[in-house]
Design an enzyme around this catalytic site. Structure first.
Site, PDB file in Angstrom:
ATOM      1  N   HIS A 162       4.424   0.380   1.339  1.00 36.59           N
ATOM      2  CA  HIS A 162       3.359  -0.170   0.496  1.00 36.59           C
ATOM      3  C   HIS A 162       3.051  -1.614   0.838  1.00 36.59           C
ATOM      4  O   HIS A 162       3.779  -2.246   1.628  1.00 36.59           O
ATOM      5  CB  HIS A 162       3.772  -0.053  -0.982  1.00 36.59           C
ATOM      6  N   HIS A 199       5.727  -2.767   3.875  1.00 34.81           N
ATOM      7  CA  HIS A 199       7.188  -2.647   3.906  1.00 34.81           C
ATOM      8  C   HIS A 199       7.635  -1.494   3.014  1.00 34.81           C
ATOM      9  O   HIS A 199       6.823  -0.903   2.294  1.00 34.81           O
ATOM     10  CB  HIS A 199       7.834  -3.947   3.421  1.00 34.81           C
ATOM     11  N   ARG A 257       1.707  -9.461   0.592  1.00 34.36           N
ATOM     12  CA  ARG A 257       3.110  -9.066   0.767  1.00 34.36           C
ATOM     13  C   ARG A 257       3.079  -7.977   1.814  1.00 34.36           C
ATOM     14  O   ARG A 257       2.506  -6.907   1.599  1.00 34.36           O
ATOM     15  CB  ARG A 257       3.702  -8.557  -0.562  1.00 34.36           C
ATOM     16  N   GLU A 273      15.096  -8.570  -2.017  1.00 35.51           N
ATOM     17  CA  GLU A 273      13.700  -8.597  -1.546  1.00 35.51           C
ATOM     18  C   GLU A 273      13.602  -9.185  -0.130  1.00 35.51           C
ATOM     19  O   GLU A 273      12.631  -8.930   0.582  1.00 35.51           O
ATOM     20  CB  GLU A 273      12.842  -9.418  -2.526  1.00 35.51           C
ATOM     21  N   HIS A 330      11.584   0.130   0.961  1.00 35.07           N
ATOM     22  CA  HIS A 330      12.989  -0.115   0.630  1.00 35.07           C
ATOM     23  C   HIS A 330      13.580   1.143   0.004  1.00 35.07           C
ATOM     24  O   HIS A 330      12.838   2.068  -0.353  1.00 35.07           O
ATOM     25  CB  HIS A 330      13.153  -1.321  -0.309  1.00 35.07           C
ATOM     26  N   GLU A 377      10.252   0.756  -6.866  1.00 35.31           N
ATOM     27  CA  GLU A 377       9.681  -0.541  -7.271  1.00 35.31           C
ATOM     28  C   GLU A 377       8.724  -0.348  -8.441  1.00 35.31           C
ATOM     29  O   GLU A 377       7.692   0.295  -8.306  1.00 35.31           O
ATOM     30  CB  GLU A 377       8.947  -1.176  -6.089  1.00 35.31           C
TER      31      GLU A 377
HETATM   32 MN    MN Z   1       8.252  -3.558  -2.255  1.00 35.78          MN
END
Ligand code: MN
Ligand code: MN
Length: 410
Positions: free
Chosen positions: A166, A121, A118, A189, A123, A127
């Site tokens: 992360h 990124h 993943r 997401e 946000h 999380e």
């Molecule tokens: Mn995330």
């Protein structure tokens, strides 16, 4: 009062049906044998039926007679969400767009292959995560440039604070699957800040100036986000931990939590619960209760005075009844991959109606856990007063345990 003579409950329907239709023998014999008072009878339902969904939702097909009135739906299944599939894994989400009642929390399921990443990124939301299968390498860097690199196995958690960048990478022969929980029902997401996306939308001359490097350094930056992609396996854990900590050190409080090793907060004959809030996992602004109910077990009648509750069902089969005041109550059925939601201070209970353990998480947008138990409230109210309300002997009220039971039977 919404109850009236025309309301058709299962029992009244069967009563009418058997009188009116017995002669034509179109109603199959009612099975009273194995399932208790809530059991659906073997009544054949004429007309168009979605038999698969009906089988998963017996308490909607034949609601308990105590259910009444209009209670907005508080269930959505990840199985109904669009799955975004990439080379290194897939993801899908249940947010306030899918389940409008779920304003405070959104959930994401993600599967990563062996080596699937993943993308780096961040946000706006925090999380929280629980590993459901396999294991992963996770990385993060905080506002002081302090790093975290760790590995998370089945049943363990992580927490990335708001705005902290992360990554997650699948380890092990078959990668991993995990649940992400965000403290904003409108989280998306598919709309996060991605390292490739930002670099691609920044002029190369600015990148050159920012890093004091030639523009050609950035010729191979992808023109489209990676999001989830297949990569090679990560390097040695200890080497990566020391490389990332150069000059600044590691984060002062760990971003992972080995919930799988934690002693339950409460154990009873009916099951157990682990409560993980900022007292036990200091970085978290999100509180979790991981509940295990044995077959027949009951998460006792209660409510949460401080926040809404978001639920994810990990295994087993259960049903939850929510009472929303004004004589309204509704029961819905839950199984693996289903999401439930209860508004702040709305009372509810959950029963294991399957043959295996029912395991689910209760999540709260709060750094601490609070609930009020119906039984404990009654136990600490003058017994005479309670007795006068309910027509139950004062001695029975006085014998209710003074401590919270959480999971019945005790
Ligand atoms: Mn995330
Ligand atoms: Mn609850």
């Amino acid at each position: 009062m919404e109850n009236n003579a025309s309301e058709v409950t299962r029992r009244t329907f069967i009563g009418v049906a058997s009188t009116a239709l017995a002669a034509t023998a179109t109603v199959a014999a009612q099975s009273q044998s194995n399932m208790g008072s809530h059991d659906a009878p073997n009544e054949e339902q004429p007309g168009a039926n979605n038999n698969g969904l009906d089988a998963q939702n017996p308490d909607s097909v034949w609601p308990p007679e105590t259910d009444n009135g209009t209670v907005p739906p508080f269930k959505y299944s990840f199985a109904l969400s669009r799955k975004r599939i990439e080379s290194g894994g897939w993801t899908r989400q249940v947010t306030a767009r899918e389940l409008p009642i779920s304003k405070t929390i959104a959930g994401v399921e993600m599967r990563l292959t062996h080596g699937g990443v993943r993308e780096l990124h961040w946000h706006v939301s925090a999380e929280w995560a629980i590993m459901l299968y396999g294991s992963a390498r996770i990385t993060a860097v905080d506002h002081n440039g302090q790093s975290f690199v760790g590995e998370v196995g089945e049943g363990d958690l992580w927490l990335f604070p708001p705005g902290v960048p992360h990554s997650i990478q699948g380890l092990g022969p078959d990668g991993c699957k995990f649940l992400l929980v965000f403290d904003d029902g409108n989280f998306d997401e598919f709309q996060t800040f991605l390292i490739t996306d930002w670099m691609h939308h920044t002029p190369k001359e600015v990148l050159a100036k920012n890093f004091n490097l030639p523009e050609s350094t950035f010729d191979k930056v992808p023109k489209k986000e990676l999001f989830i992609f297949q990569a090679g396996m990560p390097g040695d854990l200890k080497k990566e931990q020391s490389q990332t900590a150069e000059g600044t050190g590691t984060v002062p409080q760990r971003f992972d939590f080995t919930a799988s090793q934690m002693k339950p907060t409460k154990i009873t004959a009916g099951g157990e619960v682990k409560i993980i809030d900022a007292m036990t996992f200091p970085v978290t602004p999100i509180t979790a209760a991981i509940v295990k109910l044995k077959p027949g077990g009951l998460r006792e009648l209660h409510w949460h005075p401080n926040q809404d509750e978001w639920q994810y069902y990990i295994s087993g089969k259960g049903r939850m009844t929510v009472f929303t005041a004004g004589s309204r109550a509704r029961t819905m059925d839950f199984e693996e991959g289903d999401v439930g939601y209860i508004l702040q201070s709305n009372p509810h209970y959950i029963e294991n109606i399957g043959n295996t353990d029912l395991v689910f998480v209760e999540m709260f947008k709060s750094d601490h856990y609070e609930d009020i138990s119906l039984a404990q409230w009654m136990a600490h109210t003058p017994a005479l007063l309670v007795s006068q309300h309910l027509g139950i002997d004062q001695s029975v009220i006085e014998a209710i345990p003074k401590e919270k039971i959480v999971v019945d039977p005790r």
